[in-house]
Design a protein around this motif. Structure first.
Motif, PDB file in Angstrom:
ATOM      1  N   MET A 150       0.816  -1.203   0.000  1.00 31.87           N
ATOM      2  CA  MET A 150       0.000   0.000   0.000  1.00 31.87           C
ATOM      3  C   MET A 150       0.856   1.262   0.000  1.00 31.87           C
ATOM      4  SD  MET A 150      -3.286  -0.811   2.393  1.00 31.87           S
ATOM      5  CE  MET A 150      -4.649  -1.817   1.788  1.00 31.87           C
ATOM      6  N   VAL A 151       2.034   1.215   0.594  1.00 30.79           N
ATOM      7  CA  VAL A 151       2.962   2.347   0.509  1.00 30.79           C
ATOM      8  C   VAL A 151       3.306   2.598  -0.956  1.00 30.79           C
ATOM      9  CG1 VAL A 151       5.285   3.165   1.058  1.00 30.79           C
ATOM     10  CG2 VAL A 151       3.926   2.048   2.821  1.00 30.79           C
ATOM     11  N   GLU A 152       3.544   1.524  -1.699  1.00 31.75           N
ATOM     12  CA  GLU A 152       3.816   1.647  -3.134  1.00 31.75           C
ATOM     13  C   GLU A 152       2.624   2.253  -3.862  1.00 31.75           C
ATOM     14  OE1 GLU A 152       5.063  -1.983  -4.909  1.00 31.75           O
ATOM     15  OE2 GLU A 152       6.514  -2.458  -3.335  1.00 31.75           O
ATOM     16  N   TYR A 153       1.418   1.864  -3.463  1.00 33.46           N
ATOM     17  CA  TYR A 153       0.218   2.366  -4.129  1.00 33.46           C
ATOM     18  C   TYR A 153       0.019   3.856  -3.857  1.00 33.46           C
ATOM     19  CZ  TYR A 153      -0.815  -2.613  -4.690  1.00 33.46           C
ATOM     20  OH  TYR A 153      -0.755  -3.945  -5.013  1.00 33.46           O
ATOM     21  N   HIS A 154       0.339   4.290  -2.631  1.00 36.08           N
ATOM     22  CA  HIS A 154       0.271   5.724  -2.341  1.00 36.08           C
ATOM     23  C   HIS A 154       1.225   6.484  -3.264  1.00 36.08           C
ATOM     24  CE1 HIS A 154      -2.403   6.196   1.075  1.00 36.08           C
ATOM     25  NE2 HIS A 154      -1.892   5.126   1.643  1.00 36.08           N
ATOM     26  N   ARG A 155       2.403   5.968  -3.444  1.00 35.68           N
ATOM     27  CA  ARG A 155       3.371   6.623  -4.324  1.00 35.68           C
ATOM     28  C   ARG A 155       2.895   6.611  -5.773  1.00 35.68           C
ATOM     29  NH1 ARG A 155       8.472   3.636  -1.344  1.00 35.68           N
ATOM     30  NH2 ARG A 155       8.528   5.013   0.484  1.00 35.68           N
ATOM     31  N   LEU A 156       2.214   5.544  -6.169  1.00 33.72           N
ATOM     32  CA  LEU A 156       1.678   5.460  -7.523  1.00 33.72           C
ATOM     33  C   LEU A 156       0.596   6.519  -7.744  1.00 33.72           C
ATOM     34  CD1 LEU A 156       1.309   4.213 -10.302  1.00 33.72           C
ATOM     35  CD2 LEU A 156      -0.149   2.456  -9.252  1.00 33.72           C
TER      36      LEU A 156
ATOM     37  N   GLU B  24      -3.578  -0.154 -13.886  1.00 36.15           N
ATOM     38  CA  GLU B  24      -4.488  -1.148 -14.457  1.00 36.15           C
ATOM     39  C   GLU B  24      -4.054  -2.567 -14.100  1.00 36.15           C
ATOM     40  OE1 GLU B  24      -7.402  -0.507 -15.839  1.00 36.15           O
ATOM     41  OE2 GLU B  24      -6.889   1.550 -15.243  1.00 36.15           O
ATOM     42  N   LYS B  25      -2.754  -2.783 -14.006  1.00 34.84           N
ATOM     43  CA  LYS B  25      -2.248  -4.102 -13.618  1.00 34.84           C
ATOM     44  C   LYS B  25      -2.697  -4.445 -12.202  1.00 34.84           C
ATOM     45  CE  LYS B  25       2.014  -6.820 -13.448  1.00 34.84           C
ATOM     46  NZ  LYS B  25       3.494  -6.793 -13.655  1.00 34.84           N
ATOM     47  N   ILE B  26      -2.674  -3.455 -11.321  1.00 29.27           N
ATOM     48  CA  ILE B  26      -3.146  -3.670  -9.948  1.00 29.27           C
ATOM     49  C   ILE B  26      -4.632  -3.953  -9.935  1.00 29.27           C
ATOM     50  CG2 ILE B  26      -3.472  -2.575  -7.693  1.00 29.27           C
ATOM     51  CD1 ILE B  26      -0.918  -0.945  -8.301  1.00 29.27           C
ATOM     52  N   ARG B  27      -5.391  -3.190 -10.706  1.00 29.90           N
ATOM     53  CA  ARG B  27      -6.844  -3.347 -10.729  1.00 29.90           C
ATOM     54  C   ARG B  27      -7.280  -4.706 -11.260  1.00 29.90           C
ATOM     55  NH1 ARG B  27      -8.879   2.691 -12.714  1.00 29.90           N
ATOM     56  NH2 ARG B  27      -8.931   3.598 -10.610  1.00 29.90           N
ATOM     57  N   GLN B  28      -6.465  -5.318 -12.076  1.00 29.66           N
ATOM     58  CA  GLN B  28      -6.796  -6.625 -12.611  1.00 29.66           C
ATOM     59  C   GLN B  28      -6.285  -7.766 -11.738  1.00 29.66           C
ATOM     60  OE1 GLN B  28      -5.385  -6.722 -16.671  1.00 29.66           O
ATOM     61  NE2 GLN B  28      -6.527  -4.886 -17.240  1.00 29.66           N
ATOM     62  N   SER B  29      -5.635  -7.417 -10.648  1.00 25.26           N
ATOM     63  CA  SER B  29      -5.107  -8.431  -9.738  1.00 25.26           C
ATOM     64  C   SER B  29      -6.042  -8.589  -8.545  1.00 25.26           C
ATOM     65  CB  SER B  29      -3.716  -8.026  -9.258  1.00 25.26           C
ATOM     66  OG  SER B  29      -3.797  -6.921  -8.377  1.00 25.26           O
ATOM     67  N   ASP B  30      -5.651  -9.462  -7.613  1.00 27.77           N
ATOM     68  CA  ASP B  30      -6.465  -9.672  -6.411  1.00 27.77           C
ATOM     69  C   ASP B  30      -6.203  -8.593  -5.357  1.00 27.77           C
ATOM     70  OD1 ASP B  30      -3.901 -10.344  -5.767  1.00 27.77           O
ATOM     71  OD2 ASP B  30      -4.383 -12.323  -4.936  1.00 27.77           O
TER      72      ASP B  30
ATOM     73  N   ALA C  68      -4.222   1.024   4.839  1.00 27.10           N
ATOM     74  CA  ALA C  68      -3.903   2.128   3.937  1.00 27.10           C
ATOM     75  C   ALA C  68      -3.557   3.390   4.713  1.00 27.10           C
ATOM     76  CB  ALA C  68      -5.075   2.393   2.998  1.00 27.10           C
ATOM     77  N   THR C  69      -4.161   3.576   5.877  1.00 28.21           N
ATOM     78  CA  THR C  69      -3.840   4.720   6.728  1.00 28.21           C
ATOM     79  C   THR C  69      -2.415   4.619   7.251  1.00 28.21           C
ATOM     80  OG1 THR C  69      -6.155   4.916   7.391  1.00 28.21           O
ATOM     81  CG2 THR C  69      -4.536   6.036   8.762  1.00 28.21           C
ATOM     82  N   TRP C  70      -2.055   3.421   7.711  1.00 27.49           N
ATOM     83  CA  TRP C  70      -0.674   3.202   8.140  1.00 27.49           C
ATOM     84  C   TRP C  70       0.287   3.445   6.990  1.00 27.49           C
ATOM     85  CZ3 TRP C  70       1.857   2.928  12.508  1.00 27.49           C
ATOM     86  CH2 TRP C  70       1.152   2.636  13.681  1.00 27.49           C
ATOM     87  N   ALA C  71      -0.082   2.957   5.816  1.00 24.10           N
ATOM     88  CA  ALA C  71       0.785   3.121   4.650  1.00 24.10           C
ATOM     89  C   ALA C  71       0.955   4.595   4.295  1.00 24.10           C
ATOM     90  CB  ALA C  71       0.203   2.353   3.463  1.00 24.10           C
ATOM     91  N   LEU C  72      -0.118   5.380   4.434  1.00 28.37           N
ATOM     92  CA  LEU C  72      -0.027   6.810   4.166  1.00 28.37           C
ATOM     93  C   LEU C  72       0.928   7.478   5.156  1.00 28.37           C
ATOM     94  CD1 LEU C  72      -0.895   9.414   2.757  1.00 28.37           C
ATOM     95  CD2 LEU C  72      -2.872   9.497   4.291  1.00 28.37           C
ATOM     96  N   PHE C  73       0.825   7.105   6.432  1.00 29.74           N
ATOM     97  CA  PHE C  73       1.712   7.647   7.453  1.00 29.74           C
ATOM     98  C   PHE C  73       3.170   7.349   7.111  1.00 29.74           C
ATOM     99  CE2 PHE C  73       4.113   7.236  11.424  1.00 29.74           C
ATOM    100  CZ  PHE C  73       3.866   8.465  12.006  1.00 29.74           C
ATOM    101  N   LEU C  74       3.441   6.108   6.758  1.00 34.60           N
ATOM    102  CA  LEU C  74       4.808   5.712   6.419  1.00 34.60           C
ATOM    103  C   LEU C  74       5.278   6.408   5.147  1.00 34.60           C
ATOM    104  CD1 LEU C  74       4.540   1.887   7.171  1.00 34.60           C
ATOM    105  CD2 LEU C  74       5.714   3.620   8.544  1.00 34.60           C
ATOM    106  N   SER C  75       4.371   6.567   4.189  1.00 34.94           N
ATOM    107  CA  SER C  75       4.714   7.227   2.933  1.00 34.94           C
ATOM    108  C   SER C  75       5.082   8.692   3.170  1.00 34.94           C
ATOM    109  CB  SER C  75       3.532   7.124   1.955  1.00 34.94           C
ATOM    110  OG  SER C  75       3.809   7.821   0.764  1.00 34.94           O
TER     111      SER C  75
END
Length: 274
Positions: free
Chosen positions: A8-14, A134-140, A226-233
């Motif tokens: 999720m840290v990666e997703y925040h950066r994305l 889109e790759k993320i959206r098509q994954s689990d 996701a909140t934790w990930a935002l804090f870390l990001s």
């Protein structure tokens, strides 16, 4: 930290990268549109967007459609759109305007081609970031990405800045803040995150209730992670939600800031032009 929070840290950066890439693309398209507007001869009050989208009821709608064309196609070359507008301008006017010749004039051609190149470069970078999404959206892990977007939307409120304590951010973004994160000596961020993500299932009377409860619980856990990930990001120096202007494509803030930022970019271009 857990694998889930790490992703999720990666997703925040994305999300931040997508907004930046979209902003760059939109600025490049707006500047190109204005340069073509200056290059073409005046033809009444008609904007050159009206020659590309004459079916639209208002000039504002025509400009919106033209912006979409410049940013994403269907014709990959913005200059061809300008040439189509010039040709239609000539055909629809009894006077000899010289619109097509103006676009080929040495006073304009180099600058227009340069600004077309900027659109193409910005579009390539945005589409590359979009492909990752889109790759993320098509994954689990689509639900993880959606939780990240949810948290970032909540973080646009006035009570959320770059937090000093996780508890402050969590209290603002989640319905059930983690008490352990506020306790002195609660442990590392990773330990607190894992503690918060522990699942406590309750027996449900029917299978339908169990499914509904589980889905709701998973959504809450995703938002908490996701909140934790935002804090870390943000703690690692990433952008705080809302730090980019609304005209970048997300409509997070008021339009006044967007126009101001657009004018700033345009002023920079005028300095380069002169």
């Amino acid at each position: 930290m857990s694998k889930k929070i790490g992703k999720m840290v990666e997703y925040h950066r994305l999300v931040v990268d997508l907004r930046k890439r979209h902003a760059d693309l939109e600025v490049a398209a707006r500047i190109f549109m204005r340069y073509v507007e200056q290059a073409l001869p005046r033809s009444g009050k008609t904007h050159w967007a009206d020659y590309i989208h004459p079916e639209e009821e208002t000039e504002e709608k025509s400009r919106e459609e033209l912006m979409g064309d410049l940013m994403f196609g269907p014709d990959p070359q913005p200059m061809r759109l300008a040439q189509v507008a010039a040709r239609r301008m000539e055909q629809g006017n009894l006077l000899r305007l010289g619109a097509e010749a103006r676009l080929k004039d040495e006073h304009w051609i180099e600058d227009l081609e340069y600004r077309e190149k900027r659109i193409l470069q910005a579009r390539k970078k945005y589409m590359k970031a979009s492909a990752r999404r889109e790759k993320i959206r098509q994954s689990d892990r689509e639900s993880w990405y959606e939780a990240v977007k949810t948290v970032r939307r909540r973080a646009l409120g006035p009570d959320v800045g770059t937090p000093v304590h996780m508890g402050q951010l969590q209290a603002a973004l989640t319905d059930t803040p983690d008490e352990e994160s506020n306790e002195k000596g609660a442990g590392s961020l990773g330990e607190c995150a894992l503690s918060h993500l522990r699942k406590t299932d309750r027996a449900a009377e029917t299978p339908e209730e169990w499914v509904e409860e589980r889905l709701h619980s998973e959504e809450e856990h995703d938002v908490a992670a996701a909140t934790w990930a935002l804090f870390l990001s943000m703690a690692s120096g990433e952008e705080t939600p809302g730090s980019l202007p609304s005209w970048a494509g997300m409509n997070d803030q008021g339009d006044t800031e967007g126009r101001t930022e657009e004018r700033r970019h345009w002023d920079c271009e005028k300095v380069f032009w002169n």
